[in-house]
Write an enzyme that holds these catalytic residues in place. Sequence first.
Site, PDB file in Angstrom:
ATOM      1  N   THR A 157       7.951  50.394  23.960  1.00  0.00           N
ATOM      2  CA  THR A 157       6.941  50.548  25.004  1.00  0.00           C
ATOM      3  C   THR A 157       5.993  49.389  24.736  1.00  0.00           C
ATOM      4  O   THR A 157       6.004  48.840  23.648  1.00  0.00           O
ATOM      5  CB  THR A 157       6.207  51.897  24.830  1.00  0.00           C
ATOM      6  OG1 THR A 157       7.113  52.971  25.084  1.00  0.00           O
ATOM      7  CG2 THR A 157       5.030  52.067  25.748  1.00  0.00           C
ATOM      8  N   ARG A 185      14.515  61.815  33.611  1.00  0.00           N
ATOM      9  CA  ARG A 185      13.681  62.049  32.429  1.00  0.00           C
ATOM     10  C   ARG A 185      12.330  61.342  32.599  1.00  0.00           C
ATOM     11  O   ARG A 185      12.263  60.229  33.105  1.00  0.00           O
ATOM     12  CB  ARG A 185      14.416  61.511  31.206  1.00  0.00           C
ATOM     13  CG  ARG A 185      13.673  61.698  29.888  1.00  0.00           C
ATOM     14  CD  ARG A 185      13.243  60.384  29.316  1.00  0.00           C
ATOM     15  NE  ARG A 185      12.551  60.547  28.039  1.00  0.00           N
ATOM     16  CZ  ARG A 185      11.813  59.594  27.493  1.00  0.00           C
ATOM     17  NH1 ARG A 185      11.673  58.426  28.084  1.00  0.00           N
ATOM     18  NH2 ARG A 185      11.195  59.804  26.359  1.00  0.00           N
ATOM     19  N   VAL A 186      11.252  62.011  32.204  1.00  0.00           N
ATOM     20  CA  VAL A 186       9.908  61.441  32.368  1.00  0.00           C
ATOM     21  C   VAL A 186       9.384  60.972  31.016  1.00  0.00           C
ATOM     22  O   VAL A 186       9.392  61.711  30.035  1.00  0.00           O
ATOM     23  CB  VAL A 186       8.953  62.483  33.005  1.00  0.00           C
ATOM     24  CG1 VAL A 186       7.527  61.972  33.016  1.00  0.00           C
ATOM     25  CG2 VAL A 186       9.413  62.804  34.429  1.00  0.00           C
ATOM     26  N   THR A 206       3.189  54.468  21.558  1.00  0.00           N
ATOM     27  CA  THR A 206       4.593  54.090  21.675  1.00  0.00           C
ATOM     28  C   THR A 206       5.406  55.045  20.813  1.00  0.00           C
ATOM     29  O   THR A 206       4.836  55.744  19.972  1.00  0.00           O
ATOM     30  CB  THR A 206       4.830  52.634  21.245  1.00  0.00           C
ATOM     31  OG1 THR A 206       6.227  52.340  21.355  1.00  0.00           O
ATOM     32  CG2 THR A 206       4.385  52.361  19.819  1.00  0.00           C
ATOM     33  N   GLY A 207       6.720  55.074  21.034  1.00  0.00           N
ATOM     34  CA  GLY A 207       7.550  55.976  20.244  1.00  0.00           C
ATOM     35  C   GLY A 207       8.394  56.858  21.142  1.00  0.00           C
ATOM     36  O   GLY A 207       8.683  56.501  22.284  1.00  0.00           O
ATOM     37  N   VAL A 208       8.770  58.012  20.637  1.00  0.00           N
ATOM     38  CA  VAL A 208       9.628  58.920  21.404  1.00  0.00           C
ATOM     39  C   VAL A 208       8.748  59.767  22.318  1.00  0.00           C
ATOM     40  O   VAL A 208       7.907  60.552  21.853  1.00  0.00           O
ATOM     41  CB  VAL A 208      10.456  59.800  20.444  1.00  0.00           C
ATOM     42  CG1 VAL A 208      11.276  60.813  21.231  1.00  0.00           C
ATOM     43  CG2 VAL A 208      11.371  58.923  19.595  1.00  0.00           C
ATOM     44  N   GLY A 209       8.955  59.601  23.614  1.00  0.00           N
ATOM     45  CA  GLY A 209       8.089  60.234  24.601  1.00  0.00           C
ATOM     46  C   GLY A 209       7.974  61.743  24.431  1.00  0.00           C
ATOM     47  O   GLY A 209       6.898  62.319  24.577  1.00  0.00           O
TER      48      GLY A 209
END
Length: 282
Positions: A157, A185-186, A206-209
């Site tokens: 991101t 997927r959101v 940032t990272g895994v949503g």
Amino acid sequence: MQEKIIIHGGFFSESSDSEEVKVAKQNALANIVKEAFEFLKTHSAMDAAVYAVSLLEDCDLFNAGLGSQIQSDGKIRMSASIMDGESKKFSGVINIEDVKNPVFVAEKLMSFEDSVLSGPEALSFARQHGFSYFNPETSSRKQAYVKKLAESAGVGTVGCVALDRNGKLAAATSTGGKGFELPGRVSDSATVAGNYANDFAAISCTGVGEDIVRAALAAKIVTRVTDGLSLEDACNKSMQELKEFDGFAGVIGISSTGEIFKVDSHPFMVWASYSDTLEVFQ
Ligand code: GLY
């Protein structure tokens, strides 16, 4: 007030990024943060955060705009949001296709009552407002998709947090998503979990949503600063809570007192900041 700015370009992926890529990311982040800092001297925090994220979107080293990850059905869907700490206005686009700079579409939405749009409707809005067709796919993303290099997914991101000379804060965040995800997927990036700002602090994640949304991360950190914690303590407390489910996230932030802080849950987020001096991840 001394202007301050910090940007991130997601995570360095030790499994798929080489030393050469690391150096390229260091150089790109250093150049972009310097350019955005010059811009911030004569513009608001909000304008500078949007500008910095548009430069990150234009750099194909990062997973946003040009060079975004490809989803499981072969399409690229991007998400971006911005938040102005002074007006508390939030706007964003979710899963938009075929535009060059999702962050500029989010900026355009700022003056509309319906300020977060998704999918084809976000694209129609963009086209109505002069955003022309752009294919963000790069050959390296295509190769990664074809080889199903899923291990590089989930960690990219871009984002920017800025404090301007008038003491105003803003945040902007943009992503190509996790890569190989189910269509529909959101991402967290166009939600208040991934991007949030008020008069006290501004945060971009940032990272895994999914982990960032579970933790309501950006909004929670900003709330903690609003209630009196230092930015560092608010970030560390919130990151500690991520450990409960081994959450994967990185955070950049600035407080109204001028404190800059960044932290990640796993090695390692790539970032650069500029206030009195330039600092870049090592
Ligand atoms: N943080 C980007 C995503 O999970 O979509």
